[in-house]
Design a protein around this motif. Structure first.
Motif, mmCIF file in Angstrom:
data_model
loop_
_atom_site.group_PDB
_atom_site.id
_atom_site.type_symbol
_atom_site.label_atom_id
_atom_site.label_comp_id
_atom_site.label_asym_id
_atom_site.label_seq_id
_atom_site.Cartn_x
_atom_site.Cartn_y
_atom_site.Cartn_z
ATOM 1 N N LEU A 32 -40.937 30.413 1.522
ATOM 2 C CA LEU A 32 -39.396 30.168 1.484
ATOM 3 C C LEU A 32 -38.963 29.980 -0.307
ATOM 4 O O LEU A 32 -38.451 29.876 -0.997
ATOM 5 C CB LEU A 32 -38.876 29.157 1.755
ATOM 6 C CG LEU A 32 -38.047 29.166 3.605
ATOM 7 C CD1 LEU A 32 -38.256 28.156 4.270
ATOM 8 C CD2 LEU A 32 -37.808 30.134 3.651
ATOM 9 N N ASP A 33 -40.178 30.161 -0.810
ATOM 10 C CA ASP A 33 -40.891 29.447 -2.204
ATOM 11 C C ASP A 33 -39.722 28.470 -3.106
ATOM 12 O O ASP A 33 -38.723 27.919 -3.614
ATOM 13 C CB ASP A 33 -39.575 30.609 -3.372
ATOM 14 C CG ASP A 33 -40.425 30.243 -5.109
ATOM 15 O OD1 ASP A 33 -41.330 30.088 -4.821
ATOM 16 O OD2 ASP A 33 -38.970 30.456 -5.765
ATOM 17 N N VAL A 34 -39.973 27.264 -1.580
ATOM 18 C CA VAL A 34 -39.678 25.690 -2.225
ATOM 19 C C VAL A 34 -40.867 24.852 -2.046
ATOM 20 O O VAL A 34 -41.999 24.967 -0.922
ATOM 21 C CB VAL A 34 -38.488 25.515 -0.930
ATOM 22 C CG1 VAL A 34 -37.608 26.466 -0.563
ATOM 23 C CG2 VAL A 34 -38.928 25.465 1.096
ATOM 24 N N ALA A 35 -40.704 23.676 -2.343
ATOM 25 C CA ALA A 35 -41.698 22.855 -2.111
ATOM 26 C C ALA A 35 -42.148 21.996 -0.431
ATOM 27 O O ALA A 35 -40.849 21.903 0.198
ATOM 28 C CB ALA A 35 -41.008 21.544 -3.421
ATOM 29 N N ARG A 62 -43.519 28.138 14.813
ATOM 30 C CA ARG A 62 -43.285 29.104 15.355
ATOM 31 C C ARG A 62 -42.423 30.046 14.756
ATOM 32 O O ARG A 62 -41.643 30.132 13.836
ATOM 33 C CB ARG A 62 -42.345 28.935 16.276
ATOM 34 C CG ARG A 62 -43.550 28.282 17.925
ATOM 35 C CD ARG A 62 -42.208 27.895 18.390
ATOM 36 N NE ARG A 62 -41.552 26.508 17.860
ATOM 37 C CZ ARG A 62 -40.425 26.492 18.973
ATOM 38 N NH1 ARG A 62 -39.916 27.109 20.010
ATOM 39 N NH2 ARG A 62 -39.628 25.570 18.086
ATOM 40 N N PRO A 63 -42.396 31.677 14.683
ATOM 41 C CA PRO A 63 -41.742 32.472 14.287
ATOM 42 C C PRO A 63 -40.366 32.490 14.151
ATOM 43 O O PRO A 63 -39.303 32.244 13.178
ATOM 44 C CB PRO A 63 -41.587 33.636 15.072
ATOM 45 C CG PRO A 63 -43.463 33.603 15.461
ATOM 46 C CD PRO A 63 -43.402 32.010 16.423
ATOM 47 N N GLN A 64 -39.334 32.036 15.577
ATOM 48 C CA GLN A 64 -38.256 31.502 15.041
ATOM 49 C C GLN A 64 -38.055 30.796 14.645
ATOM 50 O O GLN A 64 -36.774 30.244 13.662
ATOM 51 C CB GLN A 64 -37.223 31.449 16.681
ATOM 52 C CG GLN A 64 -38.711 29.948 17.150
ATOM 53 C CD GLN A 64 -39.398 30.552 18.298
ATOM 54 O OE1 GLN A 64 -40.155 31.236 18.022
ATOM 55 N NE2 GLN A 64 -39.462 30.287 19.850
ATOM 56 N N ASP A 65 -39.372 29.508 13.909
ATOM 57 C CA ASP A 65 -38.776 28.303 13.446
ATOM 58 C C ASP A 65 -38.533 28.584 11.681
ATOM 59 O O ASP A 65 -37.264 28.325 11.290
ATOM 60 C CB ASP A 65 -40.078 26.966 13.096
ATOM 61 C CG ASP A 65 -39.657 26.745 14.223
ATOM 62 O OD1 ASP A 65 -39.220 26.114 15.428
ATOM 63 O OD2 ASP A 65 -40.858 26.036 14.886
ATOM 64 N N LEU A 66 -39.537 29.523 11.161
ATOM 65 C CA LEU A 66 -39.013 29.779 10.348
ATOM 66 C C LEU A 66 -38.284 30.949 10.222
ATOM 67 O O LEU A 66 -37.315 30.633 9.407
ATOM 68 C CB LEU A 66 -40.690 30.663 9.547
ATOM 69 C CG LEU A 66 -41.018 31.820 8.151
ATOM 70 C CD1 LEU A 66 -40.703 31.009 7.568
ATOM 71 C CD2 LEU A 66 -41.656 32.794 8.050
ATOM 72 N N GLU A 67 -37.651 31.945 11.531
ATOM 73 C CA GLU A 67 -36.193 32.285 10.564
ATOM 74 C C GLU A 67 -34.411 31.735 10.668
ATOM 75 O O GLU A 67 -34.355 31.431 9.666
ATOM 76 C CB GLU A 67 -35.607 33.342 11.502
ATOM 77 C CG GLU A 67 -36.733 34.239 11.970
ATOM 78 C CD GLU A 67 -36.092 35.647 10.773
ATOM 79 O OE1 GLU A 67 -35.640 35.779 10.812
ATOM 80 O OE2 GLU A 67 -37.698 35.848 10.654
ATOM 81 N N THR A 68 -35.045 30.265 11.763
ATOM 82 C CA THR A 68 -34.142 29.481 11.056
ATOM 83 C C THR A 68 -33.530 29.201 9.665
ATOM 84 O O THR A 68 -33.449 28.722 9.397
ATOM 85 C CB THR A 68 -34.163 28.010 11.964
ATOM 86 O OG1 THR A 68 -34.314 28.288 13.628
ATOM 87 C CG2 THR A 68 -33.070 27.180 11.829
ATOM 88 N N LEU A 69 -35.237 28.201 8.981
ATOM 89 C CA LEU A 69 -35.281 27.692 8.155
ATOM 90 C C LEU A 69 -34.569 28.897 6.347
ATOM 91 O O LEU A 69 -34.384 28.628 5.928
ATOM 92 C CB LEU A 69 -36.863 27.979 7.779
ATOM 93 C CG LEU A 69 -37.154 26.445 7.911
ATOM 94 C CD1 LEU A 69 -39.116 26.167 8.231
ATOM 95 C CD2 LEU A 69 -36.800 25.320 7.789
#
Length: 87
Positions: A32-35, A62-69
């Motif tokens: 995400l290029d964030v801190a 989890r992959p769904q957490d990454l998609e949500t982020l």
């Protein structure tokens, strides 16, 4: 079959990322290029993000957490929504 592109003709970085079961905080931040502090803040604000924690207390996304982020990042950073508006 002549229209297939050989694998060595693809530019670097265009290969699909392998699916994983869990992503570390560092991997999520890099994607995400964030801190890390921002990801932790979003975790506290959005109940949809539910990373697991290992015995050391490190977050495992989890992959769904990454998609949500990624969606949260899009709404907040690219579309200019507020936290309340993104919820």
């Amino acid at each position: 079959m002549d229209d297939l592109i050989p694998a060595d003709a693809l530019p670097e970085g265009d290969e699909p990322a392998p699916k994983r079961f869990y992503y570390t905080m560092g991997e999520v931040c890099e994607a995400l290029d964030v801190a890390p502090s921002l990801v932790r803040y979003w975790h506290s604000e959005f109940s949809e993000i539910r990373p697991l924690k290992n015995k050391k207390g490190n977050r495992l996304f989890r992959p769904q957490d990454l998609e949500t982020l990624k969606l949260i990042y899009h709404l907040l950073k690219e579309r200019g929504f507020t936290i309340q508006g993104a919820k």
